[in-house]
Scaffold this active site. Structure first.
Site, PDB file in Angstrom:
ATOM      1  N   GLY A 121      43.224  41.771  45.943  1.00  0.00           N
ATOM      2  CA  GLY A 121      44.466  40.407  46.431  1.00  0.00           C
ATOM      3  C   GLY A 121      45.085  40.486  47.350  1.00  0.00           C
ATOM      4  O   GLY A 121      45.946  39.923  47.122  1.00  0.00           O
ATOM      5  N   ASP A 186      36.701  38.607  53.275  1.00  0.00           N
ATOM      6  CA  ASP A 186      36.919  39.231  53.515  1.00  0.00           C
ATOM      7  C   ASP A 186      35.429  40.749  52.913  1.00  0.00           C
ATOM      8  O   ASP A 186      35.794  40.701  51.730  1.00  0.00           O
ATOM      9  CB  ASP A 186      37.882  39.952  53.236  1.00  0.00           C
ATOM     10  CG  ASP A 186      38.770  40.760  53.131  1.00  0.00           C
ATOM     11  OD1 ASP A 186      38.553  41.728  54.511  1.00  0.00           O
ATOM     12  OD2 ASP A 186      38.970  41.944  52.831  1.00  0.00           O
ATOM     13  N   CYS A 239      36.779  46.312  57.101  1.00  0.00           N
ATOM     14  CA  CYS A 239      37.010  46.587  57.619  1.00  0.00           C
ATOM     15  C   CYS A 239      35.920  48.151  57.778  1.00  0.00           C
ATOM     16  O   CYS A 239      35.784  48.926  57.327  1.00  0.00           O
ATOM     17  CB  CYS A 239      37.974  47.339  56.025  1.00  0.00           C
ATOM     18  SG  CYS A 239      36.952  48.127  54.420  1.00  0.00           S
TER      19      CYS A 239
HETATM   20  N1  SAM Z   1      39.773  40.730  50.140  1.00  0.00           N
HETATM   21  C1  SAM Z   1      40.577  42.175  49.181  1.00  0.00           C
HETATM   22  C2  SAM Z   1      42.299  42.162  49.872  1.00  0.00           C
HETATM   23  O1  SAM Z   1      42.145  42.524  50.993  1.00  0.00           O
HETATM   24  O2  SAM Z   1      42.176  42.382  48.215  1.00  0.00           O
HETATM   25  C3  SAM Z   1      39.602  43.032  49.674  1.00  0.00           C
HETATM   26  C4  SAM Z   1      37.554  42.779  48.873  1.00  0.00           C
HETATM   27  S1  SAM Z   1      36.032  43.832  49.438  1.00  0.00           S
HETATM   28  C5  SAM Z   1      36.315  44.052  50.625  1.00  0.00           C
HETATM   29  C6  SAM Z   1      35.278  43.098  49.495  1.00  0.00           C
HETATM   30  C7  SAM Z   1      35.205  42.522  47.578  1.00  0.00           C
HETATM   31  O3  SAM Z   1      34.002  41.620  47.770  1.00  0.00           O
HETATM   32  C8  SAM Z   1      34.862  43.504  46.812  1.00  0.00           C
HETATM   33  O4  SAM Z   1      35.932  43.070  45.997  1.00  0.00           O
HETATM   34  C9  SAM Z   1      34.193  42.989  46.379  1.00  0.00           C
HETATM   35  O5  SAM Z   1      33.504  43.015  44.881  1.00  0.00           O
HETATM   36  C10 SAM Z   1      33.524  41.692  46.358  1.00  0.00           C
HETATM   37  N2  SAM Z   1      32.159  41.351  46.449  1.00  0.00           N
HETATM   38  C11 SAM Z   1      30.506  41.978  45.899  1.00  0.00           C
HETATM   39  N3  SAM Z   1      29.469  41.916  46.468  1.00  0.00           N
HETATM   40  C12 SAM Z   1      30.514  40.572  46.651  1.00  0.00           C
HETATM   41  C13 SAM Z   1      29.363  39.552  46.440  1.00  0.00           C
HETATM   42  N4  SAM Z   1      27.448  39.121  46.103  1.00  0.00           N
HETATM   43  N5  SAM Z   1      29.217  37.912  46.641  1.00  0.00           N
HETATM   44  C14 SAM Z   1      31.205  38.175  47.089  1.00  0.00           C
HETATM   45  N6  SAM Z   1      31.761  39.534  46.818  1.00  0.00           N
HETATM   46  C15 SAM Z   1      31.535  40.384  47.072  1.00  0.00           C
END
Ligand code: SAM
Length: 477
Positions: A121, A186, A239
């Site tokens: 989040g 993201d 990232c």
């Molecule tokens: N935006 C968040 C923040 O700023 O706190 C961080 C997001 S993190 C980099 C990426 C997210 O994508 C994770 O929570 C992960 O569970 C989710 N994710 C993993 N596989 C995914 C998929 N196939 N489709 C959508 N989201 C996915």
């Protein structure tokens, strides 16, 4: 490697970076040896930067040039996450480079925004603040295990325009179509920008992981592209530094969706432009050159860990399509208006306890729970909606009982009965551990505050303040 030694940075990664960065590589390498840089973003929904500076329990460093509501933190500050001001949602701790995404997406109050991969989040809370609590922000997380943490951070933040869903991008794209003004992806990535703060990222990294992430990112971005209205914006961030997961993913999208173009991003000192030359595959030269409109953030060039951000604009195909998708009524998961009995109970609570009013048009009931919903709410069909708005409380037989998210949604001075506790006092520590407190005063629901900021509920009965700080939020320190 002994137990307190850090795992080394993968040599194959360093080879690749040395090829990409050329003469900048030694500076990058030495930055990787330094401590990670932390950042603190003030919750401007609750207080201004100036107000926070006056009460800040920590020394604050310089402001973050690309995130005007944030400060760089000095190294090694203890327990910034357990401070009562954090529990009251006055700030969020985040790597300064990660703060670039929400500011560069630049959402406006009243927009429809989707944060497609939102847990835990960081970017959602930033977007909500930039939207000033107006419009609609759908924060989605695909993983069941991560969505609870996201909902908790949204609740602490006290934003009234957020809906949290637990869905796949496929289902969202099928259901909504081109509904949103702005979509943030993201993306899950190989996390090369986390190497200073997450030793697990060093251990997990491999060239195969980079390739696997790129395939997944392409799939997610392809679906996200369907969710943006003509004339709207799609922002992609990672990232990681790997061009396979950054520039290559963008060019893949441009080739598949000619209706999208790269929108050049503002350039802050220390940013690096997107690097089309780092891509291995050959592409149409003119299209590849547009990738210089993306930005790369590196730890040797600025105070932050590392990010890639690219903004894409969906062109308007037909004049008529420029208009927003019309919306049906709010019927998600059985949310209905309050019945007459519930209105009475809510109004009695309001009159007794609160010095603020809320438009009835935004109050909806699901089961026995009352929610404060965003200004505009789409039809969510049979989606898994974890947080349909701010949970205000529950209707019991003869009364209304407030819920924790209502406390965190209230601003200073909006409750009639409060128990102010000192930030560094023993009573506050006991409250946060879930203990009852001895407290003289009028009976009934009472808002527990720190420096005037709501933290949670208590209920005073014959000189004893019963503790309603939820178990999952309790802090033992
Ligand atoms: N935006 C968040 C923040 O700023 O706190 C961080 C997001 S993190 C980099 C990426 C997210 O994508 C994770 O929570 C992960 O569970 C989710 N994710 C993993 N596989 C995914 C998929 N196939 N489709 C959508 N989201 C996915």
């Amino acid at each position: 490697m002994s137990s307190n030694e850090r795992p080394s940075i993968p040599p194959l990664f360093l080879d690749r970076m040395s090829r990409f960065l050329g003469e900048e590589f030694p500076a990058f390498l030495s930055a990787l040896e330094e401590e990670p840089v932390g950042g603190l973003r003030v919750n401007t929904l609750k207080l201004s930067m100036e107000e926070f500076q006056k009460i800040s329990p920590f020394p604050l460093g310089s402001s973050v040039p690309w995130a005007p509501s944030a400060f760089v933190l000095p190294p090694s500050l203890p327990s910034t996450g357990n401070h009562p001001y954090h529990l009251a949602g006055l700030y969020y701790l985040q790597d300064p480079s990660a703060m670039s995404a929400a500011t560069l997406l630049d959402p406006k109050p009243g927009d429809r925004v989707l944060d497609l991969a939102a847990a835990p989040g960081g970017k959602t809370t930033h977007l909500a603040a930039l939207m000033q609590g107006r419009g609609l922000l759908v924060a989605n997380e695909i993983k069941d295990k991560r969505v609870g943490h996201l909902a908790m951070n949204v609740e602490r933040w006290g934003a009234g325009n957020v809906v949290v869903t637990n869905e796949t991008p496929e289902r969202l794209a099928d259901h909504f179509g081109p509904y949103f003004d702005r979509v943030l992806v993201d993306a899950p990535c190989s996390g090369e920008g986390m190497f200073r703060k997450d030793m697990g990222a060093r251990l997990d990294w491999s060239p195969e992981m980079v390739t696997g992430c790129a395939v997944r990112q392409q799939n997610i971005l392809r679906l996200a592209a369907k969710l943006v209205r003509p004339g709207g914006w799609l922002l992609y961030s990672t990232c990681t530094f790997a061009p396979e997961e950054d520039e290559e993913v963008i060019i893949g999208l441009l080739e598949e969706f000619p209706g999208y173009t790269v929108a050049p991003l503002p350039y802050h000192p220390g940013f690096m432009r997107g690097q089309p030359d780092w891509m291995e595959r050959k592409h149409d030269h003119r299209r590849a050159e547009t990738l210089t409109g993306a930005v790369r953030l590196f730890p040797h060039r600025l105070r932050g860990e590392g990010h890639f951000v690219c903004a894409l604009r969906r062109m308007v195909e037909k004049a008529s399509l420029q208009e927003r998708q019309p919306q049906g009524p709010w019927r998600a998961s059985g949310m209905v208006e309050m019945d007459r009995g519930q209105v009475k109970l809510w109004e009695a609570f309001l009159q007794d306890m609160l010095a603020v009013d809320f438009p009835e048009s935004r109050l909806r009931v699901r089961g026995d729970r009352l929610y404060f919903t965003p200004e505009e709410i789409p039809e969510f069909g049979n989606f898994r909606v974890v947080h349909p708005g701010v949970w205000f409380g529950n209707f019991k037989k003869e009364r209304f009982e407030p819920a924790h998210p209502l406390a965190l949604f209230l601003r200073k001075g909006q409750a009639k009965r409060t128990l102010p506790l000192a930030a560094d006092g023993n009573e506050l520590a006991r409250y946060l551990r879930g203990e009852t407190l001895l407290s003289d005063g009028p009976a009934g629901w009472t808002l527990i505050t720190v420096a005037g900021w709501p933290l949670g509920w208590g209920k005073r009965v014959q000189g004893v303040m019963k503790n309603h700080y939820p178990r999952g939020w309790q802090v033992y320190s």
